[in-house]
Motif scaffolding. Structure first.
Motif, PDB file in Angstrom:
ATOM      1  N   GLY A  38       0.828  -1.209   0.000  1.00  0.00           N
ATOM      2  CA  GLY A  38       0.000   0.000   0.000  1.00  0.00           C
ATOM      3  C   GLY A  38       0.860   1.255   0.000  1.00  0.00           C
ATOM      4  O   GLY A  38       1.724   1.421   0.858  1.00  0.00           O
ATOM      5  N   PHE A  39       0.678   2.114  -0.998  1.00  0.00           N
ATOM      6  CA  PHE A  39       1.314   3.447  -0.998  1.00  0.00           C
ATOM      7  C   PHE A  39       0.447   4.355  -1.855  1.00  0.00           C
ATOM      8  O   PHE A  39      -0.423   3.885  -2.584  1.00  0.00           O
ATOM      9  N   ARG A  40       0.643   5.663  -1.716  1.00  0.00           N
ATOM     10  CA  ARG A  40      -0.123   6.604  -2.542  1.00  0.00           C
ATOM     11  C   ARG A  40       0.432   6.520  -3.960  1.00  0.00           C
ATOM     12  O   ARG A  40       1.472   7.096  -4.264  1.00  0.00           O
ATOM     13  N   THR A  50     -20.008   3.632  -4.979  1.00  0.00           N
ATOM     14  CA  THR A  50     -18.618   4.020  -4.749  1.00  0.00           C
ATOM     15  C   THR A  50     -18.003   3.144  -3.672  1.00  0.00           C
ATOM     16  O   THR A  50     -18.714   2.615  -2.806  1.00  0.00           O
ATOM     17  N   LEU A  51     -16.686   3.020  -3.740  1.00  0.00           N
ATOM     18  CA  LEU A  51     -15.953   2.207  -2.777  1.00  0.00           C
ATOM     19  C   LEU A  51     -14.985   3.109  -2.013  1.00  0.00           C
ATOM     20  O   LEU A  51     -14.121   3.747  -2.617  1.00  0.00           O
ATOM     21  N   GLY A  52     -15.172   3.195  -0.705  1.00  0.00           N
ATOM     22  CA  GLY A  52     -14.285   4.009   0.120  1.00  0.00           C
ATOM     23  C   GLY A  52     -13.017   3.236   0.433  1.00  0.00           C
ATOM     24  O   GLY A  52     -13.055   2.219   1.131  1.00  0.00           O
ATOM     25  N   LEU A  53     -11.879   3.703  -0.084  1.00  0.00           N
ATOM     26  CA  LEU A  53     -10.630   2.957   0.115  1.00  0.00           C
ATOM     27  C   LEU A  53     -10.122   3.091   1.542  1.00  0.00           C
ATOM     28  O   LEU A  53      -9.471   2.192   2.058  1.00  0.00           O
ATOM     29  N   LYS A 110     -12.898 -14.490 -13.546  1.00  0.00           N
ATOM     30  CA  LYS A 110     -11.980 -15.233 -12.670  1.00  0.00           C
ATOM     31  C   LYS A 110     -11.023 -14.314 -11.903  1.00  0.00           C
ATOM     32  O   LYS A 110     -10.107 -14.776 -11.232  1.00  0.00           O
ATOM     33  N   LEU A 111     -11.214 -12.997 -12.037  1.00  0.00           N
ATOM     34  CA  LEU A 111     -10.334 -12.061 -11.331  1.00  0.00           C
ATOM     35  C   LEU A 111     -10.378 -12.293  -9.831  1.00  0.00           C
ATOM     36  O   LEU A 111     -11.449 -12.513  -9.249  1.00  0.00           O
ATOM     37  N   ALA A 112      -9.221 -12.225  -9.221  1.00  0.00           N
ATOM     38  CA  ALA A 112      -9.167 -12.344  -7.767  1.00  0.00           C
ATOM     39  C   ALA A 112      -8.097 -11.402  -7.251  1.00  0.00           C
ATOM     40  O   ALA A 112      -7.127 -11.122  -7.944  1.00  0.00           O
ATOM     41  N   CYS A 113      -8.278 -10.922  -6.029  1.00  0.00           N
ATOM     42  CA  CYS A 113      -7.249 -10.050  -5.485  1.00  0.00           C
ATOM     43  C   CYS A 113      -6.901 -10.464  -4.068  1.00  0.00           C
ATOM     44  O   CYS A 113      -7.578 -11.295  -3.461  1.00  0.00           O
ATOM     45  N   GLY A 114      -5.855  -9.876  -3.542  1.00  0.00           N
ATOM     46  CA  GLY A 114      -5.413 -10.181  -2.191  1.00  0.00           C
ATOM     47  C   GLY A 114      -6.386  -9.628  -1.157  1.00  0.00           C
ATOM     48  O   GLY A 114      -7.326  -8.913  -1.483  1.00  0.00           O
ATOM     49  N   ASN A 150      -6.709  -1.304  -0.606  1.00  0.00           N
ATOM     50  CA  ASN A 150      -6.263  -2.516  -1.274  1.00  0.00           C
ATOM     51  C   ASN A 150      -6.035  -2.204  -2.759  1.00  0.00           C
ATOM     52  O   ASN A 150      -6.967  -2.219  -3.556  1.00  0.00           O
ATOM     53  N   LEU A 151      -4.797  -1.891  -3.115  1.00  0.00           N
ATOM     54  CA  LEU A 151      -4.494  -1.489  -4.496  1.00  0.00           C
ATOM     55  C   LEU A 151      -4.723  -2.635  -5.480  1.00  0.00           C
ATOM     56  O   LEU A 151      -4.983  -2.419  -6.663  1.00  0.00           O
TER      57      LEU A 151
END
Lengths: 105, 548
Positions: free
Chosen positions: A52-54, B172-175, B469-473, B479-480
């Motif tokens: 995580g970083f900007r 919207t998704l608040g990061l 099939k996309l998946a993320c950590g 969560n970038l």
């Protein structure tokens, strides 16, 4: 091929990850230098997608989005260079760590 | 094991998606009209998008003898007659007034126009000057002080909500807080910026780091059913190809050699010339690269007065010893600007009720070529007009329309599935990003032809099939990896739109160059795309005649 070493601060309270440093080796083109910010981008895209970083650059060294503590001093990651064979230590600025290098205001 | 997102709702009169210059200006106009405004920003305010890196050239017809009509004629002729005349005249007529307005808001606007036109084809000097970061400082300062404005920083709009044929908000998704917000509104302004990152080299990634120009705005508009226009018109420019200055635009244009050391630039062409950029791309794409700019030993011209932002950029490159006077610089061709986009009229209404669009995400102002100094008046004039039109319509409505709950649930499920996807998913968004950029580089770059474009579309279909099939950590906070998944979905749609439009335009006009149709067609048509269940509906629509 030469490599720059980065020691990157990691923490995510929401996932129970306690503060620690991870070590990454970023390859450098022998002619070219890389900025800390571009090295972090390399890590995110090639070595560890959970970092995580900007992730932003205005290209003018003026927006302060990428301010972080680099080798003990607050500095913009977009114009601090990393070099082959040297280790650079990056930490978030003072404050509540949201994830790794991101501090929420 | 992993948490699911919290859900919250937010109602407003006007929802503005994107907080660059156009979005901030729209939010301010709507708020000044008395509307309750929600502004969605992907990043902390002022630290995202392309506006902060904008030089500040702002063209307006204010020189003695110049007029909005002459300014418009210049732009339409440079745009290869593909511009919508109504939009161009609206922009050139309002550009001076909107610049004065910016100054009244407190922005330092330099009204001393340098006496030389920015490009030789421009009949008058027009460059007012106000850097992007100064515009944002001013607009954001005002927005932060208004009680009827809610700013959702670090929020990503993921999908527009459509109910009974009308756009009624967005998810919207608040990061920063791991919260999905169902933002409903009477009207929605889309100001979500550009698509430069569809290409592996782009000036929209200054110093090699993304600005978030992943084409999400075009994709969200398309999924909702709005028309896209002239998506094939993408401007390319010469930029350094490697190193820390990758993507930065501050290079002289001349004195380039290919791998054999041969000079190849068409003689007599000036800076910003499309012909020189094409010369470079020809060398690279036909395997005679790398193209090197080497000015060591040459006398450096320091007499020409630059604007302060360009000077700063030059100084940064100097400090990094990355200027061609200091060492040979490998150059490439990067994407710079998308002239096409969401189809709007002069009040920024899209083809969908409730949806307005402004800034680079909208299309048709610049036609086949954006003349330097004209992105900022587009951003400010149509940003302001979008805020005014959207608030006017919103304030005449009695209540905020309800969202379609099935649509909300389906998007919430989608986002939750991505973060829980490590169980079933197997595709990394970075593979998709890489694949899309490879397709666009090979098949939809500066030179295009039917074979390549068809092959590109086929590959896009293959990539599209990978999306479920996309998946993320793990993780709901910043969560970038998750952001990458959301962007990947949009990149595939927007890349498909560019390829489809490029295939439909069987001529070479403006930035769109077809090696199999190298001539201008006698008829001037827009390509108009609408997303359907089974692909794109493509129409060719005649350009409306000039107003005078």
């Amino acid at each position: 091929m030469t490599y720059a070493t980065l020691e990157v601060f990691r923490q995510d309270a929401s996932l129970g990850i306690a503060p620690h440093f991870d070590i990454f080796k970023v390859p450098l083109d022998e002619k070219d230098k890389t900025t800390v910010l571009e090295a972090l981008e390399y890590i995110l895209m090639n070595l560890d997608s959970s970092l995580g970083f900007r992730r932003y650059c205005c290209g003018l060294q003026s927006c302060n989005s990428c301010l972080m503590e680099i080798d003990g001093k607050a500095a913009p990651a977009c114009h601090t260079l990393v070099e082959g064979g040297r280790t650079t230590r990056v930490k978030p600025l003072e404050g509540k760590v949201a994830r790794d290098l991101i501090v929420d205001k | 094991m992993s948490d699911r997102f919290h859900i919250d709702t937010k109602k407003s009169d006007v929802l503005v998606i994107g907080a660059g210059g156009a979005g901030a200006r729209a939010a301010l106009a709507a708020a000044m009209a008395g509307a309750a405004v929600t502004l969605v920003s992907r990043s902390p305010l002022g630290q995202g998008g392309l506006t902060p890196s904008g030089n500040g050239g702002y063209h307006a017809a204010m020189w003695p003898g110049d007029s909005p009509e002459i300014h418009a004629e210049d732009l339409i002729s440079m745009g290869c007659y593909l511009n919508d005349p109504d939009l161009v005249y609206t922009m050139t007529s309002e550009a001076p007034m909107r610049a004065k307005e910016l100054a009244e808001f407190g922005a330092k606007v330099n009204f001393n126009i340098p006496p030389k036109p920015a490009e030789p084809q421009m009949r008058f000097p027009r460059s007012l000057f106000c850097p992007g970061r100064e515009i944002l400082r001013t607009l954001n300062g005002k927005l932060r002080g208004m009680s009827n404005v809610t700013i959702l920083e670090n929020h990503l709009a993921t999908r527009l909500l459509v109910s009974k044929g009308r756009v009624v908000g967005a998810v919207t998704l608040g990061l920063s807080d791991g919260t999905i917000r169902v933002c409903t509104a009477k009207t929605v302004v889309l100001a979500a910026g550009s698509l430069g990152e569809l290409y592996p080299l782009t000036s929209q990634e200054p110093m090699g780091v993304p600005t978030g120009s992943t084409g999400t705005g075009y994709a969200m508009a398309a999924w909702a059913g709005a028309e896209l226009v002239d998506m094939e018109e993408i401007q390319f420019a010469i930029t350094p190809a490697r190193g820390p200055n990758r993507g930065m635009r501050c290079l002289p244009w001349a004195k380039m050699v290919n791998a054999k050391g041969e000079e190849f630039v068409t003689p007599g062409e000036g800076p910003y010339s499309d012909i020189v950029a094409r010369d470079v791309w020809r060398e690279i794409s036909e395997g005679r690269g790398p193209v090197i700019m080497d000015l060591r030993g040459e006398l450096r011209d320091t007499s020409r007065k630059m604007d302060p932002v360009t000077e700063l950029r030059g100084k940064i490159l100097d400090d990094m010893e990355a200027m061609p006077w200091q060492k040979p610089v490998e150059v490439g061709i990067g994407s710079l600007y998308c002239m096409g986009g969401v189809r709007i009229n002069k009040d920024t209404q899209t083809s969908l009720p409730g949806l307005f669009a402004a800034g680079e995400v909208s299309g048709n102002v610049h036609g086949g070529r954006r003349v330097s100094g004209n992105a900022f008046p587009e951003m400010i004039v149509f940003g302001a007009r979008a805020g005014e039109a959207a608030s006017k319509e919103a304030l005449a409505m009695l209540s905020v329309p309800e969202a379609d709950q099935d649509q909300v649930n389906s998007e919430v499920d989608y986002l939750n599935t991505l973060v829980e996807g490590s169980k079933t998913g197997s595709v990394d968004h970075r593979e998709i990003r890489k694949e899309v950029r490879d397709i666009m580089y090979k098949d939809a770059h500066m030179f295009r032809n039917e074979t390549d474009l068809t092959a590109g579309l086929q590959r896009i279909d293959e990539v599209k099939a990978m999306l479920p099939k996309l998946a993320c950590g793990q993780g709901l906070i910043y969560n970038l990896d998750l952001v990458g998944c959301i962007d990947a979905r949009a990149m595939v749609t927007t890349a498909g739109a560019v390829l489809t439009a490029a295939l439909a335009r069987k001529e070479s006009r403006g930035a769109h160059y077809r090696t199999d149709y190298p001539e201008l067609s006698t008829e001037v048509n827009h390509t108009v795309l609408r997303s359907m269940d089974d692909g794109w509906d493509v129409r060719l629509v005649p350009v409306s005649p000039a107003r005078r």
